[in-house]
Scaffold this motif. Structure first.
Motif, mmCIF file in Angstrom:
data_model
loop_
_atom_site.group_PDB
_atom_site.id
_atom_site.type_symbol
_atom_site.label_atom_id
_atom_site.label_comp_id
_atom_site.label_asym_id
_atom_site.label_seq_id
_atom_site.Cartn_x
_atom_site.Cartn_y
_atom_site.Cartn_z
ATOM 1 N N UNK A 57 9.867 -24.666 24.579
ATOM 2 C CA UNK A 57 10.991 -25.370 25.197
ATOM 3 C C UNK A 57 11.558 -26.422 24.251
ATOM 4 N N UNK A 58 10.686 -27.063 23.481
ATOM 5 C CA UNK A 58 11.139 -28.077 22.534
ATOM 6 C C UNK A 58 11.986 -27.452 21.416
ATOM 7 N N UNK A 59 11.542 -26.316 20.922
ATOM 8 C CA UNK A 59 12.309 -25.611 19.885
ATOM 9 C C UNK A 59 13.703 -25.256 20.389
ATOM 10 N N UNK A 69 10.175 -17.017 19.521
ATOM 11 C CA UNK A 69 9.036 -16.278 20.073
ATOM 12 C C UNK A 69 7.829 -17.205 19.983
ATOM 13 N N UNK A 70 7.473 -17.819 21.100
ATOM 14 C CA UNK A 70 6.446 -18.860 21.125
ATOM 15 C C UNK A 70 5.748 -18.828 22.477
ATOM 16 N N UNK A 71 4.411 -18.663 22.477
ATOM 17 C CA UNK A 71 3.697 -18.554 23.742
ATOM 18 C C UNK A 71 3.291 -19.899 24.328
ATOM 19 N N UNK A 72 3.419 -20.970 23.564
ATOM 20 C CA UNK A 72 3.146 -22.310 24.086
ATOM 21 C C UNK A 72 4.414 -22.827 24.755
ATOM 22 N N UNK A 73 4.361 -23.056 26.068
ATOM 23 C CA UNK A 73 5.555 -23.431 26.815
ATOM 24 C C UNK A 73 6.185 -24.717 26.289
ATOM 25 N N UNK A 79 19.998 -7.213 22.396
ATOM 26 C CA UNK A 79 21.135 -7.960 21.859
ATOM 27 C C UNK A 79 20.817 -8.441 20.453
ATOM 28 N N UNK A 80 21.700 -8.208 19.482
ATOM 29 C CA UNK A 80 21.445 -8.655 18.108
ATOM 30 C C UNK A 80 21.316 -10.177 18.037
ATOM 31 N N UNK A 81 20.456 -10.647 17.142
ATOM 32 C CA UNK A 81 20.311 -12.077 16.896
ATOM 33 C C UNK A 81 20.478 -12.320 15.404
ATOM 34 N N UNK A 82 20.711 -13.570 15.046
ATOM 35 C CA UNK A 82 20.887 -13.928 13.640
ATOM 36 C C UNK A 82 19.590 -14.378 12.988
ATOM 37 N N UNK A 83 18.691 -14.948 13.777
ATOM 38 C CA UNK A 83 17.438 -15.452 13.217
ATOM 39 C C UNK A 83 16.366 -15.449 14.296
ATOM 40 N N UNK A 84 15.157 -15.099 13.904
ATOM 41 C CA UNK A 84 14.000 -15.121 14.803
ATOM 42 C C UNK A 84 13.011 -16.153 14.286
ATOM 43 N N UNK A 85 12.611 -17.071 15.142
ATOM 44 C CA UNK A 85 11.496 -17.968 14.839
ATOM 45 C C UNK A 85 10.290 -17.400 15.558
ATOM 46 N N UNK A 86 9.325 -16.926 14.798
ATOM 47 C CA UNK A 86 8.190 -16.179 15.344
ATOM 48 C C UNK A 86 6.895 -16.934 15.105
ATOM 49 N N UNK A 87 6.252 -17.362 16.178
ATOM 50 C CA UNK A 87 4.944 -18.001 16.042
ATOM 51 C C UNK A 87 3.944 -16.971 15.529
ATOM 52 N N UNK A 112 7.513 -34.853 15.254
ATOM 53 C CA UNK A 112 7.135 -33.497 14.901
ATOM 54 C C UNK A 112 6.958 -32.658 16.146
ATOM 55 N N UNK A 113 7.066 -31.328 15.978
ATOM 56 C CA UNK A 113 6.781 -30.429 17.077
ATOM 57 C C UNK A 113 5.352 -30.635 17.529
#
Length: 258
Positions: free
Chosen positions: A42-44, A34-38, A71-79, A10-11
């Motif tokens: 980095x794992x994501x 978008x994740x403030x935990x380094x 720059x356009x993106x297709x998906x955002x993973x946002x913490x 798991x993450x």
């Protein structure tokens, strides 16, 4: 370790990507993390690039909005939590700036947050901890639901003479004069602004702003609304935030005139 194995970790525990070609070539799905935990960030990125996606990571809200604009993106993973910032409170801004899928990564199991998040622009929630296999499967499933991301529509301000300075947490009126809101008052107004014209009930306001369940005898939310109205001017304030009987409060827009 092969992420295709059932034992994929798991993450939260760093994993080593399998040997072999990494993704990210031409035509690969573009993912913004978008994740403030380094370590988690980095794992994501490592997992996503290993499985054929072009992933980049930023650590904060302002950097995320700048990356989307660049720059356009297709998906955002946002913490959900970036430091002390609850990203759900600003999610409508991101939704207005991009047509990309927005997937919230959260350790919060509260149903209220998930409901509010889906209502204001989130497409899905990923619950921490999540395995590498599930992460990839959920992202791929989300990307399959629609074709290429169209360019975002330009964001049109609700009123040209008022400005919300989110970074400074201030509302600026005509001429740049700040309305003297407290931090809690600002948070309440921002929450109401996420769904303009639609009432938000006191239960949601109390949970999101005060972090406690609403009780009929609790007047804290009513007092906050009253104070906000006074700071905009009694008559103008009553027009900015309206009371919806038996439902709560609604933001109806800033006046065009100062």
């Amino acid at each position: 370790m092969d992420l295709n194995e059932d034992s994929a970790p798991s993450l939260g525990s760093m994993i080593q990507a399998p040997d072999g070609g990494r993704g990210g070539g031409a035509g690969a799905p573009r993912i913004l993390v978008v994740e403030d935990d380094d370590a988690i960030g980095e794992e994501l990125v490592s997992i996503l690039t290993t499985y054929g996606m072009s992933a980049t990571r930023v650590a904060g809200w302002d950097a995320a909005m700048a990356a989307i604009a660049a720059e356009p993106v297709d998906l955002v993973i946002l913490d959900q939590w970036l430091g002390r910032l609850d990203a759900l409170t600003l999610l409508p801004r991101m939704r207005a700036a991009t047509a990309a899928h927005i997937v919230i990564l959260t350790g919060n199991r509260a149903e209220t947050d998930r409901i509010v998040g889906l209502e204001v622009g989130a497409d899905d929630f990923l619950q921490k901890p999540i395995s590498g296999r599930e992460l990839v499967a959920r992202v791929r499933a989300r990307l399959r639901r629609h074709g290429p991301t169209p360019p975002p529509a330009p964001e049109v301000p609700a009123a040209t003479r008022w400005h919300v300075a989110e970074g400074a947490r201030r509302i600026l009126g005509p001429g740049g004069k700040a309305v003297p809101l407290t931090g809690t008052e600002f948070d309440l107004l921002m929450l109401l602004m996420q769904t303009p014209g639609e009432p938000v009930d006191r239960d949601v306001l109390s949970l999101r702003i005060l972090q406690r369940p609403y009780r009929p005898e609790d007047r804290a939310i009513d007092n906050l609304v009253h104070n906000i109205r006074l700071k905009f001017g009694a008559r103008r304030g009553a027009a900015i935030i309206t009371t919806v009987r038996n439902k709560g409060y609604a933001f109806t827009g800033f006046p065009l005139a100062g």
